[in-house]
Motif scaffolding. Structure first.
Motif, PDB file in Angstrom:
ATOM      1  N   GLU A 255       4.578  -1.699   6.048  1.00  0.00           N
ATOM      2  CA  GLU A 255       5.438  -2.563   5.222  1.00  0.00           C
ATOM      3  C   GLU A 255       6.877  -2.041   5.245  1.00  0.00           C
ATOM      4  O   GLU A 255       7.820  -2.816   5.287  1.00  0.00           O
ATOM      5  CB  GLU A 255       4.937  -2.601   3.779  1.00  0.00           C
ATOM      6  CG  GLU A 255       3.625  -3.309   3.589  1.00  0.00           C
ATOM      7  CD  GLU A 255       3.779  -4.802   3.417  1.00  0.00           C
ATOM      8  OE1 GLU A 255       4.916  -5.283   3.254  1.00  0.00           O
ATOM      9  OE2 GLU A 255       2.753  -5.482   3.459  1.00  0.00           O
TER      10      GLU A 255
ATOM     11  N   ARG B 107       1.005   0.215   3.636  1.00  0.00           N
ATOM     12  CA  ARG B 107       2.393   0.309   3.156  1.00  0.00           C
ATOM     13  C   ARG B 107       3.302   1.020   4.147  1.00  0.00           C
ATOM     14  O   ARG B 107       4.498   0.765   4.189  1.00  0.00           O
ATOM     15  CB  ARG B 107       2.436   1.013   1.805  1.00  0.00           C
ATOM     16  CG  ARG B 107       2.058   0.099   0.684  1.00  0.00           C
ATOM     17  CD  ARG B 107       2.386   0.698  -0.672  1.00  0.00           C
ATOM     18  NE  ARG B 107       1.601  -0.004  -1.667  1.00  0.00           N
ATOM     19  CZ  ARG B 107       0.760   0.562  -2.504  1.00  0.00           C
ATOM     20  NH1 ARG B 107       0.608   1.867  -2.514  1.00  0.00           N
ATOM     21  NH2 ARG B 107       0.073  -0.159  -3.354  1.00  0.00           N
TER      22      ARG B 107
ATOM     23  N   GLU C 171     -10.624  -7.712   4.076  1.00  0.00           N
ATOM     24  CA  GLU C 171      -9.797  -6.723   4.771  1.00  0.00           C
ATOM     25  C   GLU C 171      -8.948  -7.399   5.839  1.00  0.00           C
ATOM     26  O   GLU C 171      -7.757  -7.089   5.985  1.00  0.00           O
ATOM     27  CB  GLU C 171     -10.689  -5.656   5.417  1.00  0.00           C
ATOM     28  CG  GLU C 171     -11.460  -4.827   4.418  1.00  0.00           C
ATOM     29  CD  GLU C 171     -12.555  -4.008   5.052  1.00  0.00           C
ATOM     30  OE1 GLU C 171     -12.841  -2.927   4.511  1.00  0.00           O
ATOM     31  OE2 GLU C 171     -13.134  -4.438   6.073  1.00  0.00           O
TER      32      GLU C 171
ATOM     33  N   VAL D 133      -5.865  -9.161   4.395  1.00  0.00           N
ATOM     34  CA  VAL D 133      -4.752  -8.247   4.109  1.00  0.00           C
ATOM     35  C   VAL D 133      -4.022  -7.884   5.397  1.00  0.00           C
ATOM     36  O   VAL D 133      -2.790  -7.905   5.464  1.00  0.00           O
ATOM     37  CB  VAL D 133      -5.276  -6.971   3.400  1.00  0.00           C
ATOM     38  CG1 VAL D 133      -4.186  -5.929   3.264  1.00  0.00           C
ATOM     39  CG2 VAL D 133      -5.852  -7.326   2.037  1.00  0.00           C
TER      40      VAL D 133
ATOM     41  N   LYS E  47      -4.676  -1.569   1.331  1.00  0.00           N
ATOM     42  CA  LYS E  47      -3.309  -2.002   1.015  1.00  0.00           C
ATOM     43  C   LYS E  47      -2.344  -0.830   0.936  1.00  0.00           C
ATOM     44  O   LYS E  47      -1.212  -0.913   1.426  1.00  0.00           O
ATOM     45  CB  LYS E  47      -3.298  -2.782  -0.299  1.00  0.00           C
ATOM     46  CG  LYS E  47      -3.912  -4.143  -0.183  1.00  0.00           C
ATOM     47  CD  LYS E  47      -3.825  -4.896  -1.494  1.00  0.00           C
ATOM     48  CE  LYS E  47      -4.493  -6.248  -1.366  1.00  0.00           C
ATOM     49  NZ  LYS E  47      -4.450  -6.994  -2.623  1.00  0.00           N
ATOM     50  N   SER E  48      -2.779   0.269   0.344  1.00  0.00           N
ATOM     51  CA  SER E  48      -1.880   1.426   0.250  1.00  0.00           C
ATOM     52  C   SER E  48      -1.666   2.076   1.623  1.00  0.00           C
ATOM     53  O   SER E  48      -0.584   2.589   1.905  1.00  0.00           O
ATOM     54  CB  SER E  48      -2.416   2.450  -0.749  1.00  0.00           C
ATOM     55  OG  SER E  48      -3.616   3.014  -0.287  1.00  0.00           O
TER      56      SER E  48
END
Length: 114
Positions: free
Chosen positions: A105, A102, A23, A26, A98-99
């Motif tokens: 991101e 975003r 984790e 990431v 990860k989602s």
């Protein structure tokens, strides 16, 4: 679910929630890209009894821009990961880190375009 028990702890009430190495990989990957873009400068981590927090700062000694939280008790409900803004609003919550990240991101893409 990652729960770290301090050495010598006999009771489960003293367990601490922490981010797992995968984790953190990431999170730190995103953090590194945002530092390279000049958006973020510092971070802090807190491992508490019910939540692990990764705080992101634009400058040292100010309120965090974002907090990435891990709350294992919410894993079956809304999801154990959340990104929380400076004003306390939950920007994204979910089961997959990860989602959830975003949402940040997209801010990286905007920072690179400007």
């Amino acid at each position: 679910m990652t729960i770290v028990t301090p050495i010598g702890a006999a009771r489960p009430s003293t367990e601490i929630v922490a981010f797992h190495r995968t984790e953190l990989a990431v999170i730190l990957s995103l953090y590194g890209r945002m530092v390279a873009a000049g958006e973020w400068r510092d971070y802090g981590m807190s491992n508490l009894r019910e939540v692990a927090i990764f705080s992101i700062f634009r400058r040292t000694a100010e309120h965090p821009l974002y907090r990435i939280e891990k709350r294992p008790k919410l894993a079956r409900a809304q999801g154990q990961y959340a990104v929380i803004g400076m004003d306390g609003r939950i920007l994204k919550r979910g089961h997959d880190l990860k989602s959830v990240l975003r949402v940040l991101e997209r801010k990286l893409i905007r920072a690179v375009k400007d």
